[in-house]
Every structure is written in C-alpha cells, then in structure tokens.
Design an enzyme around this catalytic site. Structure first.
Site, PDB file in Angstrom:
ATOM      1  N   LYS A 114     -30.394 -46.670   0.146  1.00 24.53           N
ATOM      2  CA  LYS A 114     -29.578 -46.774  -0.941  1.00 24.53           C
ATOM      3  C   LYS A 114     -29.488 -48.674  -1.301  1.00 24.53           C
ATOM      4  CE  LYS A 114     -26.011 -42.983  -1.030  1.00 24.53           C
ATOM      5  NZ  LYS A 114     -27.026 -42.702  -0.451  1.00 24.53           N
ATOM      6  N   GLY A 144     -25.826 -39.866  -4.591  1.00 30.16           N
ATOM      7  CA  GLY A 144     -24.109 -39.441  -5.013  1.00 30.16           C
ATOM      8  C   GLY A 144     -23.887 -39.205  -6.208  1.00 30.16           C
ATOM      9  N   LYS A 199     -23.847 -49.577  -6.996  1.00 28.53           N
ATOM     10  CA  LYS A 199     -22.275 -49.303  -6.711  1.00 28.53           C
ATOM     11  C   LYS A 199     -22.012 -49.811  -5.391  1.00 28.53           C
ATOM     12  CE  LYS A 199     -23.517 -45.821  -3.895  1.00 28.53           C
ATOM     13  NZ  LYS A 199     -23.227 -45.208  -2.190  1.00 28.53           N
ATOM     14  N   SER A 263     -15.941 -45.592   2.544  1.00 28.39           N
ATOM     15  CA  SER A 263     -16.437 -46.323   1.885  1.00 28.39           C
ATOM     16  C   SER A 263     -17.024 -47.354   2.700  1.00 28.39           C
ATOM     17  CB  SER A 263     -16.880 -47.310   0.667  1.00 28.39           C
ATOM     18  OG  SER A 263     -16.755 -48.164  -0.508  1.00 28.39           O
ATOM     19  N   ARG A 264     -18.068 -47.799   3.765  1.00 26.62           N
ATOM     20  CA  ARG A 264     -18.384 -49.386   4.396  1.00 26.62           C
ATOM     21  C   ARG A 264     -18.123 -50.830   3.551  1.00 26.62           C
ATOM     22  NH1 ARG A 264     -23.940 -46.408   6.400  1.00 26.62           N
ATOM     23  NH2 ARG A 264     -22.599 -44.971   7.013  1.00 26.62           N
ATOM     24  N   ASN A 265     -19.031 -50.436   2.401  1.00 26.54           N
ATOM     25  CA  ASN A 265     -18.922 -51.313   1.310  1.00 26.54           C
ATOM     26  C   ASN A 265     -17.079 -52.543   1.493  1.00 26.54           C
ATOM     27  OD1 ASN A 265     -21.906 -51.535   0.796  1.00 26.54           O
ATOM     28  ND2 ASN A 265     -21.717 -49.649   0.981  1.00 26.54           N
ATOM     29  N   VAL A 288     -23.964 -50.424   8.668  1.00 25.72           N
ATOM     30  CA  VAL A 288     -24.786 -51.412   7.605  1.00 25.72           C
ATOM     31  C   VAL A 288     -24.102 -51.508   6.581  1.00 25.72           C
ATOM     32  CG1 VAL A 288     -26.684 -51.740   6.768  1.00 25.72           C
ATOM     33  CG2 VAL A 288     -26.980 -51.352   9.259  1.00 25.72           C
TER      34      VAL A 288
END
Length: 337
Positions: A114, A144, A199, A263-265, A288
């Site tokens: 991604k 996704g 996203k 969601s890691r972001n 990451v």
C-alpha cells in the site's frame, strides 16, 4: 495466461513477515492452499515452526507449520510458487525484491503493498511492468477495506482483487473466498493502488485532528473532503470511465483506515496531534505507517498534475516541513466544505 488461470490448485508464495503477510498466510491455509512463506527474520521462522504463531505480529493467530513451508530463502519461494504475493512495506520493497535472482517467467505477481516504490514513485504494478517488463495480465492487486487484525480474527471482510484482465481477477478471487472473506473482482489496478496509498495520508490527517481534540462533526466534514480530494486526483491522473469510487475498494478503504482502532496511520497522526515530533512518533510506532512515505510521493506526483489537494498538502507541511499541526489544521478549516 490461459495456462496459468487453468491451474486448479496453484502454489502460493508470500513475501513478507509482517501482519498483513501473516493474515494472508492464515487465510490461504484456512482454504487448504499450498503456501511457501518467505521472511527475513530467522528467529520468527524458528518460533513459527516450534510454537505455531508469529513472534511479533498477530501473535494470537495459530499457524500450523505442518501446513505450509516457511523459509528465509526468497529465491526458493519464487521458484516453486505459481502466484507470488508481495506483502512488505513500500519503503522496504525495492531492497527486498532486489535480493531475488529467480525468474518471474510464468508467475502471477500479486501486490498487497500500500504505497509507492522507488525514486520514480511507481505503484507496485507500475514497477513490475516498467522495470521488469512483466505484462499487466500477470499482475494483480489486493485492496481493502480490510485490516489484517480483523481478517486474522475471522471477522467478515471484503477484499477486492484487481487485474487489467477480469478473468485473472476472477481467478484470484476463487482462492481467497470463504465464510469470513468475501472477494470482489475488478480491473482498475491504478485506481485501487492510488486509493490504498492516499487513504493512509488522509488517515494521518484524521489522526492529527483527533490528537488535537477535534470532534466527530469536524471529522465527518474532513473525511468527506478527503474522499472528494482522492476521487478528483485518481480520476484526473488515471481516467477510467468504469471506475466507481463509492465502492468499497475506494470509499470503504478510506473510511476504515480513517476510523479504525487498528489503523496505524491514524495512530501515527494522533501522536503528532498530541505533540510528538515526527521523529519520535516514527520511533514509537512498532509498525510502519505507510502514509508517512506516501505523503511525500503524492506531493511529488502531483507536481505533474497541479491538482488542488489541500488535505494532502497540509499533511505534507506538517510531516516534512515541520509546520505546527494546530496552526495548519486551523488554516485547512477554511478550505473545507
């Protein structure tokens, strides 16, 4: 290509040792598919063989090592597999596949990455086609909305498989579908890859605002603007008259990444909003945050198109120019509608 799509029980190779690779391996072995799994971490390999779960990622997921081959020999995985899934962070992709000496001839390459790769800011599909000369009918993309955590917990998820040839996408769908995963075939490889990268950028924006204390009312407006910005960019940069950006691979993936606890972001953005420096937030994160790298890539790609992208530009200013998050978000408010 006919020969490949006629294989009733192809052998899968998975390249990557993180959470998404782990979830995909679990999904494939749940579906009784033969799997070869490459990862660099020899300690994790030994742990999986001995204790049947990953040492670092999705540690509660049982992985019966008798049902698949896990190895640190990447060429072995490429040589003996028919469909190779690349599930490594975009920042490490070039370095990882640079170790591959085996031929891709006759293989179907499937990207679960991604983000963008290399100095040219290619998507993975573009990279394999432009750099390695792989025909697009042997390249597929996984998109996704689906977090690895929920796939591994067998919570109902929808995964889109895209290829420029619909019969290839439909072929791939056959092997991943089961009671907890529904599969959707598509042909828009450009759109889904760009949406998957964008996203993550927008989830960082949402996380920053959450960390700053903004409420649900503002978040709804922000995410709406993120979707419109994403839609305009994808349609302008890679026109496709059949694309429906309100479908799950676009809007759905945006929504889950902006809102999910997994969601890691969003988590990364939240740390920035709460006062962490970018460097400190990167160190604190155990995984990451792909959106950090995608933010710079989108900024560079958009130099060609010159499209208005106020949300993405705001994130770039915060992450790469050191601008104060609170002041930048107050400025962004005036451009939202």
């Amino acid at each position: 290509m006919t020969e490949l799509t006629n294989k009733e029980n192809p052998v899968f190779g998975v390249v990557g040792g993180g959470s998404w690779a782990t979830a995909l391996v679990k999904l494939l072995i749940d579906n009784d598919r033969p799997v070869n799994w490459y990862m660099r971490d020899t300690d994790a390999i030994e742990h999986i063989r001995r204790y049947h779960h990953h040492l670092k990622y999705l540690t509660a997921v049982e992985l019966d090592a008798d049902k698949f081959n896990v190895t640190d020999r990447i060429d072995e995985v490429v040589e003996i597999s028919d469909i190779i899934i690349f599930a490594v962070p975009s920042a490490y992709f070039i370095g990882e596949i640079g170790r591959i000496k085996a031929s891709y001839d006759g293989k179907l390459l499937l990207s679960a990455v991604k983000g963008f790769v290399g100095e040219e800011n290619y998507t993975v599909a573009e990279y394999f086609h432009n750099v390695h000369g792989i025909p697009f009918d042997r390249i597929g993309v996984i998109s996704g909305p689906c977090h690895a955590e929920e796939v591994s917990m067998e919570r109902l998820s929808y995964i889109t498989f895209s290829s420029k040839r619909i019969e290839v996408a439909e072929y791939l769908c056959r092997f991943f579908s089961n009671y907890y995963v529904k599969t959707i075939p598509g042909t828009d490889i450009y759109g889904v890859e760009y949406a998957a990268a964008l996203k993550n950028v927008y989830a960082i924006a949402v996380g920053i605002c959450h960390g700053l204390g903004y409420g649900d009312n503002f978040m709804a407006v922000l995410i709406t603007n993120c979707f419109n910005e994403m839609k305009e960019f994808i349609n302008a940069s890679h026109p496709d008259t059949t694309r429906k950006t309100t479908h799950s691979a676009y809007l759905g993936d945006l929504l889950v990444t902006c809102n999910s606890q997994f969601s890691r972001n969003r988590t990364f953005g939240g740390m920035i909003g709460k006062g962490y420096s970018v460097a400190a937030a990167k160190i604190e994160m155990e995984q990451v945050a792909e959106g950090y790298f995608a933010t710079r890539s989108i900024k560079e790609i958009n130099e060609k198109y010159g499209l208005p992208m106020p949300v993405a530009d705001t994130v770039y200013s915060i992450l790469y120019r050191g601008c104060p998050p609170a002041a930048m978000m107050r400025r962004l408010q005036d451009s939202l509608c």
